[in-house]
Design a protein around this motif. Structure first.
Motif, PDB file in Angstrom:
ATOM      1  N   GLY A 259      -7.946   2.257   7.877  1.00  0.00           N
ATOM      2  CA  GLY A 259      -8.098   1.969   6.453  1.00  0.00           C
ATOM      3  C   GLY A 259      -7.302   2.942   5.611  1.00  0.00           C
ATOM      4  N   LEU A 260      -7.299   4.204   6.013  1.00  0.00           N
ATOM      5  CA  LEU A 260      -6.528   5.209   5.274  1.00  0.00           C
ATOM      6  C   LEU A 260      -5.040   4.895   5.353  1.00  0.00           C
ATOM      7  N   ARG A 261      -4.585   4.586   6.583  1.00  0.00           N
ATOM      8  CA  ARG A 261      -3.159   4.245   6.736  1.00  0.00           C
ATOM      9  C   ARG A 261      -2.792   3.046   5.870  1.00  0.00           C
ATOM     10  N   ALA A 262      -3.660   2.033   5.881  1.00  0.00           N
ATOM     11  CA  ALA A 262      -3.395   0.846   5.069  1.00  0.00           C
ATOM     12  C   ALA A 262      -3.366   1.216   3.589  1.00  0.00           C
ATOM     13  N   ALA A 263      -4.295   2.085   3.192  1.00  0.00           N
ATOM     14  CA  ALA A 263      -4.401   2.418   1.769  1.00  0.00           C
ATOM     15  C   ALA A 263      -3.172   3.172   1.284  1.00  0.00           C
ATOM     16  N   ILE A 264      -2.786   4.211   2.017  1.00  0.00           N
ATOM     17  CA  ILE A 264      -1.699   5.041   1.464  1.00  0.00           C
ATOM     18  C   ILE A 264      -0.341   4.362   1.600  1.00  0.00           C
ATOM     19  N   ALA A 265      -0.311   3.245   2.300  1.00  0.00           N
ATOM     20  CA  ALA A 265       0.936   2.479   2.321  1.00  0.00           C
ATOM     21  C   ALA A 265       1.097   1.670   1.033  1.00  0.00           C
ATOM     22  N   ARG A 266       0.045   1.608   0.228  1.00  0.00           N
ATOM     23  CA  ARG A 266       0.098   0.815  -1.007  1.00  0.00           C
ATOM     24  C   ARG A 266      -0.004   1.754  -2.208  1.00  0.00           C
ATOM     25  N   PRO A 267       0.434   1.293  -3.377  1.00  0.00           N
ATOM     26  CA  PRO A 267       0.226   2.123  -4.576  1.00  0.00           C
ATOM     27  C   PRO A 267      -1.270   2.328  -4.820  1.00  0.00           C
ATOM     28  N   ALA A 268      -1.597   3.499  -5.321  1.00  0.00           N
ATOM     29  CA  ALA A 268      -3.001   3.843  -5.541  1.00  0.00           C
ATOM     30  C   ALA A 268      -3.703   2.796  -6.402  1.00  0.00           C
ATOM     31  N   ALA A 269      -3.008   2.316  -7.428  1.00  0.00           N
ATOM     32  CA  ALA A 269      -3.640   1.379  -8.356  1.00  0.00           C
ATOM     33  C   ALA A 269      -4.071   0.109  -7.631  1.00  0.00           C
ATOM     34  N   GLU A 270      -3.289  -0.280  -6.641  1.00  0.00           N
ATOM     35  CA  GLU A 270      -3.635  -1.489  -5.882  1.00  0.00           C
ATOM     36  C   GLU A 270      -4.896  -1.281  -5.055  1.00  0.00           C
ATOM     37  N   VAL A 271      -4.998  -0.098  -4.463  1.00  0.00           N
ATOM     38  CA  VAL A 271      -6.182   0.203  -3.657  1.00  0.00           C
ATOM     39  C   VAL A 271      -7.417   0.215  -4.559  1.00  0.00           C
ATOM     40  N   HIS A 272      -7.241   0.828  -5.721  1.00  0.00           N
ATOM     41  CA  HIS A 272      -8.342   0.859  -6.688  1.00  0.00           C
ATOM     42  C   HIS A 272      -8.760  -0.571  -7.041  1.00  0.00           C
TER      43      HIS A 272
END
Lengths: 207, 772, 468
Positions: free
Chosen positions: C42-55
């Protein structure tokens, strides 16, 4: 012995350095002092005050707010018997009576040999395993009066020394932040601008 | 500490159906107070951050979502807000809280000092349920306990409002009392064996809303309804805090702080609060005295004493001219006292006069563009070239501390020792003794400092930081600062009560060689026939103790006009005239800002004592001069004509001093340099003759850097011998890491050998230290 | 159906599991096991995307806070004032609500899941330092978290340039020292600053705006954060597919007291009823000794009590609130027909009186007073007047009407949650809630216990006189 020994002083400085403001380390340092001496001594509080830059009165003010800090000599084993609802419903009172009988002291007291201090405690977060107790914050679940007596015998005989360290020691593993990985604590007033991964133009979190 | 004076934008809210104008950002309770709608409260204090602890000020507030019970001390006003302080819900809540507050309160009002002026008592009547249903055992604690020599704590009476503890932490910066334990067992306590030894502890007694904190000097002395009170001004130092003088049966029983927005915000230091005891001290002079034998002063009549005094002065004038008469002092009196003595000196041509005792700065400091305390506390930058204000001008310290901690003021401190403001200073720079102005000049060259000084208004607080170093260093520093920042203004940190008023009223040297030092030097040479001491005690106060002694011994005749029998008068006065002291006389004083405020007589004078001005007027008359005044009001009116109007700033016209140039002095073979300065409880007569605070005068000693101690081979509390070319004394030593190496610091006026015996006449005092 | 000897109290069951998926492994707390079971994906998936998208992903998952208030986590993150830095994450692991202990299990059994959740939250919301505040009494949880943090630092998951990215954050392990009130988020911040854990008034101290060191601070519960790795790996849509629209996902519930199989269960949010939980074969399997159910506390010790009348309500916040109680921290305490109701209420009132921080007068003085009166009543020394007094003193803590459940037998209509209060936080009201519930729902048990009102010596305040 009341002041930190060299190893603990090093640990204390390491803990302080993790926080943007030193006073945040106050509670961890009180734990460290209690771990070293079994309780929090006046001298320890003075030293903590120096270390984090507050007055001893502030250290006492914070420390005495919290249940776990003991300011007088305490048994090697602190037995906390839960008395809140789920445990009370399942027979906590009998456990307390068994412990009092077995130790020959009332709740709040310490045995003359300095081995046991007995307390009636509030909810210990093991309600489905009621009635429960903690010895130096190590659980014993679904206890019976007989189990309490057996536990006290085992503790007295030193049979549980591997599992239950003397009062004051909580986690036997400390956090260690390797210096090559640490981001470091910055005074909050010295921080300007967003962290590196937040684009300045697109306000990620706030939009 | 909260500044409640600034904001002027208004917000309209409705309180009990009436529209009122509130100040933007203020809390509801502050707005309702101003509108005359009283909401009961215990923890709220307008000069401290709200904490919402007691819940007594709950009222119904409607911000558009229906009325909600909210603590009015923590809800800022908002446009259109509707407040109901009298609704049934509000009333029920307030009664409920009061019943709970009284549950554990002992109700020992008949034996409580606070009874009769107690917010809990008063509000139990105005907003309470009238009776208690609490039948359980109340909390019990040992009581009262001494939390300091001045303050006693009764934890049973305490309602845990957090006022004293907030004051100690937020306002005074001395978090020596604190809540301990938790919940129903919460108490206010000190750390074991660490008393609440704050310079400001008395304020906690004044703001305690119950009788939990009482002041030892006032306990069981009076009931509030037996007290009479008048507003006056404290003259313990020159900050000019407004006070209320309380007396009963013609005795002063206490001082309380009065909230003055410009000056003290209601606070007092403990020295100012508790030195009222000196008014009725044993060492007061009750009748005129004349010396009948070298070791004997005998009472005489006023007419006799005045005749002798007049004879001595006229004989001196006739035989040796006005040059042979000198007046020292005046800074302990009123503006009126100083005016009368300056007028007398003018009338008889005496130029040798000085209200200072070589322990301040040249009077020219008053000729520089003057700052107010408010200017300083709102400046972008405050530059301190001054003694430790926490020790010498405690309330100015509080105002500047607040400015640095809560406001946007940055402090640049120049000090040889560090001070109470060091930890709040943006830059704190140690100044080597003898190189103060060079250090200031070097610091001004720092681009960051220059940028800070250019960022907004700059106020320089200037005072004598080291009594063993020439005042020239400070003056040169101030001149360097004003040259670098021409718009900078100066707040003079001259310490003695009305020193500014006395200097401005004319008790300042007419020429450069007519100051106290020169006068005493001349006296030592036998050039002074009559030396008049107007509330001055050179033996106790002149930094160069040897010169004071030689000067007094060398003056042919010494006349002392004083409230208390001083060291100088006991040993050297030929005539002692008893003077009225503060609380025994009326008039005006002038503080460091030049602010004129009133002092008011509250009690009858001791014995036959007279105010200084009256003695001057009579003496003038005996010498054939009419000063043209016959009452203190006459003089007040004259002074008002010259710009000294109570409540405003006296601009005056003191010529600025000449540019001062200082060199650096080479060490003279001794290895350390001396810093001498004052601490709060020193040898001042009002401190020494007030039993409660006299007990707080320290043992004295010499502070030095731990490494210097190591080099010397001494540890804390060891005795060391200090020697200069003037003298030698033995003191206990204590480590102080704030000092530079090679610098030693000694407080004067302590219960030790007198360090002033070390001071010579040079620009600095070099000193040798040996183990004993 | 299994319960594991190394995870006492936890019952797995045959249901979708999000946060307890590794509990059946004896070594679930190790980095090796974590990585072997999809950890840090999940972390790998998250930091591959812009923070705003994860939010945004978290926001659209409608993940509700599990600490008690049930506020959506993604919305909470968005409350920080724009452009103000630094921002902190404070993890609330000070679980102490009577009846509750999901967070302890999550920290003991799956510490890396929590760490990963913290990292995702910090990344998404721009939080530059994380403080993990664990309750002091939880020695094993502290030990497991410390080990996990050390391993995760060494493996490059925490600290500078995480997994080679420009994302850098420290997670600092902090531990408390025994104070229930510190579970309140402003008190938690005070405690983390080294102070007495006394709550701050909201407003102005909304932590998202003015929090730790006066800076914007997100306070999230352990269980809340433990959901994030799954959401980051599987996406918000998969998450909202479980549970109901208003309460998606799963949540952990501890059922204790007089049931046959007390335990911690991860249940599907919003659909499971109290009857399922108390009587269902896969849950508690009925009341002990097949006794009658008398009452239960549906949401931790501070929740108003329910009667058997409410058994068919689903475990869902809004419905429970309308029925006069709250879900709180996910803890049910069950009382069977043998229960001494006034005595049971006293155990809770005593708890909250004991845990009062002492700041607000109604709680400090009122809580203890309630406890004393109730003690008198339980011991048979009370009078009918004491029952009125309990409600009067309670009224000084909670003015106006109190929430309570409906009772067909007593002819009571429900009064919905919440109550009003004269205190800053809920500790004071919580001392009164059990008193009010017990007296309201079981009036006869109290009536039997007390004597008629006697003439009481009232103490007139006026007797001491005022001098003015």
């Amino acid at each position: 012995m009341a002041r930190f020994n060299d190893a603990n002083l090093t640990t204390a400085h390491e803990i302080i350095a993790r926080y943007p403001r030193p006073k945040s380390a106050l509670i961890p340092l009180l734990h460290l002092a209690q771990e070293q001496n079994g309780y929090v001594t006046d001298e320890a509080m003075r030293q903590i005050a120096e270390l984090v830059g507050v007055t001893p009165a502030e250290v006492l003010g914070t420390g005495s707010f919290y249940e776990m800090f003991r300011f007088e000599p305490t048994g090697r084993y602190l037995i906390n018997i839960c008395g809140t609802m789920s445990c009370a419903l399942m027979g906590a009172r009998e456990l307390l009576h068994a412990a009092e009988r077995s130790l020959g002291i009332h709740a709040g007291g310490t045995t003359p040999d300095g081995l046991f201090t007995l307390h009636q405690a509030e909810c210990q977060a093991a309600c489905t395993e009621a009635p429960c107790l903690q010895v130096n914050y190590r659980y014993r679940f679904k206890m019976t009066p007989e189990g309490v007596e057996q536990l006290i015998d085992d503790l007295r005989a030193g049979k549980l020394d591997d599992e239950i360290p003397p009062h004051g020691t909580l986690a036997r593993v400390r956090q260690h932040i390797p210096s090559d990985r640490a981001v470091g604590a910055v005074d909050p007033d010295d921080v300007v601008g967003p962290p590196a991964w937040i684009p300045v133009t697109v306000e990620g979190a706030g939009s | 500490m909260t500044d409640i004076s600034e904001n002027v934008d208004t917000v309209e809210i409705t309180v009990n159906g009436k529209a009122i104008a509130a100040k933007k950002g203020e809390m509801v309770i502050a707005a309702t107070d101003r509108a005359g709608e009283h909401i009961p409260r215990f923890c709220y204090h307008p000069r401290m951050a709200p904490v919402g602890m007691c819940r007594q000020c709950l009222v119904e507030i409607d911000t558009g979502r229906g009325p909600m019970l909210q603590p009015s001390c923590m809800v800022p006003v908002a446009p259109g807000m509707v407040v109901d302080t009298e609704s049934e819900t509000t009333k029920r809540a307030q009664e409920g809280i009061l019943e709970l507050l009284l549950a554990n309160h002992p109700l020992d009002c008949p034996v409580c000092d606070k009874g009769g002026e107690c917010p809990l008592q008063d509000q139990a009547f105005s907003h309470g349920p009238g009776e208690s249903r609490y039948v359980e055992e109340k909390r019990h604690y040992e009581k009262p306990i001494d939390i300091s020599p001045l303050v006693k704590l009764d934890r049973e009476r305490c309602i845990l409002c957090d006022r004293c503890t907030r004051f100690a932490d937020e306002v005074a910066g001395d978090a020596l009392i604190h809540f301990v334990e938790r919940g129903n067992a919460t108490q206010v306590m000190t750390y074991p064996d660490e008393p609440f030894s704050s310079h400001f502890s008395g304020n906690t007694v004044q703001i305690c809303p119950v009788g939990a904190l009482t002041a030892t000097p006032y306990r069981f002395k009076a009931r509030p309804w037996d007290l009479e009170q008048v507003d006056s001004t404290c003259t313990s130092c020159s900050v000019g805090c407004r006070i209320s003088v309380h007396s009963s049966r013609d005795r002063v029983l206490r001082f309380q702080g009065v909230d003055d927005d410009d000056v003290n915000w209601g606070w007092l230091c403990d020295r100012g609060r508790f030195n009222f005891e000196s008014v009725h001290a044993d060492v007061r002079v009750g009748d005129p005295l004349i010396r009948t034998a070298p070791d004997r002063l005998e009472p005489t009549s006023w007419s006799g004493a005045m005749a002798i005094t007049a004879d001595l002065i006229s004989a001196a004038l006739a035989s040796a001219g006005a040059e042979s008469v000198a007046v020292l002092g005046g800074a302990r009196g009123t503006n009126e006292d100083a005016w009368a003595w300056a007028s007398l000196a003018d009338a008889i041509g005496v130029e040798r006069r000085d209200a200072q005792l070589d322990d301040g700065l040249p009077a020219g400091i008053l000729g520089m563009p003057r700052a107010t305390i408010r200017d300083a506390a709102s400046a972008a930058t405050v530059v301190l070239v001054a003694p430790d204000l926490k020790e010498e001008m405690p309330i100015l310290h509080l105002r500047l501390r607040h400015a640095a901690v809560e406001g946007n003021t940055r402090i640049i401190e120049f000090s040889p020792t560090g001070s109470g403001l060091t930890k709040h200073a943006w830059r704190s720079i140690r100044t080597p003794v003898g190189a103060t102005s060079a250090t200031v000049a070097a610091t001004l060259a720092d681009p960051e400092v220059a940028a800070q000084l250019a960022s907004g208004p700059v106020v320089i607080v200037a005072g004598r930081m080291n009594l063993a170093e020439s005042a020239d260093q400070v003056m040169a520093s101030v001149q360097a600062l004003t040259a670098a920042v021409p718009t900078a203004t100066v707040l003079p940190a001259l310490r003695r009560g009305n020193v500014v008023g006395a200097l401005m009223a004319g008790l300042r040297p007419k020429t450069d060689d007519a100051d106290a030092r020169s006068i005493l030097a001349a006296a030592a040479q036998g050039e002074i026939e009559v030396l008049v001491l107007v509330g001055a005690d050179p033996l106790a106060d002149l930094p160069d103790a040897d010169l004071a002694h030689r000067g007094l011994a060398g003056a042919k005749r010494v006349i002392s006009l004083d409230g208390h029998l001083s060291a100088s008068s006991t040993e050297f006065a030929d005539v002692v005239l008893p003077a009225a002291v503060m609380a025994e006389k009326s008039g005006t004083t002038t503080n460091i800002e030049g602010r004129v405020s009133t002092v008011t007589q509250k009690v009858t004078v001791h014995g036959t004592a007279r105010p200084d001005w009256m003695v001057a007027v009579e003496l003038a008359s005996a010498l054939g001069h009419d000063l043209g005044v016959s009452s203190v009001d006459d003089i007040t009116a004259r002074l008002a004509g010259a710009g000294a109007v109570a409540g405003s700033i006296w601009q005056g016209s003191v010529p600025p001093g000449q540019p001062v140039s200082v060199g650096t002095s080479a060490p003279n073979g001794y290895d350390m340099r001396l810093v001498l300065s004052r601490v709060l409880y020193d040898g001042a007569v009002s401190t020494r003759s007030s039993a409660s605070i006299a007990a707080l005068i320290g043992p004295g000693g010499v502070s030095m850097h731990p490494l210097d101690m190591e080099q010397l081979g001494v540890v804390a509390a060891d005795e060391v011998r200090l020697s200069t070319d003037r003298g030698s004394i033995v003191l206990g030593v204590c480590p102080d890491e704030r000092l530079d190496r090679g610098t030693v610091w000694i407080p004067i006026g302590q219960n030790s050998e007198d360090p002033r015996l070390l001071v010579g006449g040079g620009a600095v005092t070099d000193i040798r230290i040996e183990r004993v | 159906m299994t319960s594991y000897s190394w995870a006492p109290g936890f019952v797995a069951g045959d249901r979708p599991r999000i946060v307890t998926s590794r509990f059946e492994f004896e070594d679930s707390f190790t980095l090796e096991r974590y990585l072997a079971t999809g950890g840090y994906a999940g972390l790998r998936a998250a930091i591959a995307r812009p923070a705003a998208e994860v939010h945004e992903e978290v926001r659209s998952s409608t993940l509700l806070g599990r600490g008690g208030a049930g506020f959506p986590a993604g919305v909470k993150w968005g409350l920080t004032p724009e452009g103000v830095f630094p921002r902190y994450l404070v993890v609330n692991g000070d679980e102490s609500e009577p009846g509750t202990y999901k967070d302890r299990l999550l920290m003991e059994r799956d510490p890396h899941q929590l760490i990963e959740g913290c990292l995702i939250a910090c990344y998404a919301a721009g939080l530059s330092r994380c403080f993990l505040y664990i309750r002091g009494e939880m020695a094993l949880a502290q030990e497991r978290m410390a080990t996990a943090l050390n391993d995760a630092y060494a493996a490059g998951y925490i600290g500078k340039n995480i997994l080679g990215s420009d994302f850098s954050v420290d997670i600092v392990l902090h531990w408390g020292a025994g104070a229930y009130v510190v579970g309140e988020e402003t008190a938690l911040i005070e405690s983390l600053e080294g102070n007495r854990g006394m709550p701050r008034l909201k407003p102005p101290y909304f932590p998202a705006a003015i929090g730790l060191y006066g800076k914007p601070t997100i306070v999230n519960n352990v269980e809340t954060l433990s959901n994030l790795p799954w959401i980051a790996t599987n996406g918000a849509a998969a998450y909202t597919a479980i549970g109901t629209e208003s309460s998606p996902g799963t949540r952990m519930v501890a059922v204790s007291g007089h049931v046959k199989r007390p335990g911690v269960y991860e249940i599907v949010n919003g659909t499971t009823t109290f009857r399922d939980l108390l009587y269902g074969e896969e849950f508690c399997q009925g009341i002990r000794d097949d006794n009658e159910l008398k009452a239960f506390v549906p949401g931790g010790g501070s929740a108003p009590w329910f009667l058997p009348d409410q058994l068919d309500l689903p475990f869902e916040g809004r419905l429970v609130g309308a029925a006069g109680s709250m879900l709180g921290s996910g803890a049910i305490m069950v009382m069977d027909s043998t229960t001494d109701i006034p005595a049971a209420a006293l155990t809770l009132t005593r708890f909250y009186a004991h845990e009062s921080c002492g700041k607000c007068v109604p709680c400090r003085e009122g809580g203890t007073w309630l406890m004393r009166i109730l003690e008198r009543v339980v011991e048979g020394q009370g009078t009918t007047e004491d029952l009125d007094l309990l409600l009067e003193v309670g009224g000084s803590i909670c003015p106006g009407s109190m929430p309570h459940a409906a009772s067909a037998e007593l002819g009571l209509e429900a009064t919905p949650f919440p109550y009003r209060m004269t205190t800053i936080c809920f500790v004071g009201p919580s001392a009164y809630v059990p008193v009010h519930s017990a007296i309201t729902l079981f009036p006869s048990e109290f009536a039997e216990r007390v004597a008629p009102a006697r003439v009481r010596t009232r103490i007139p305040v006026t007797a001491v006189g005022s001098a003015q």
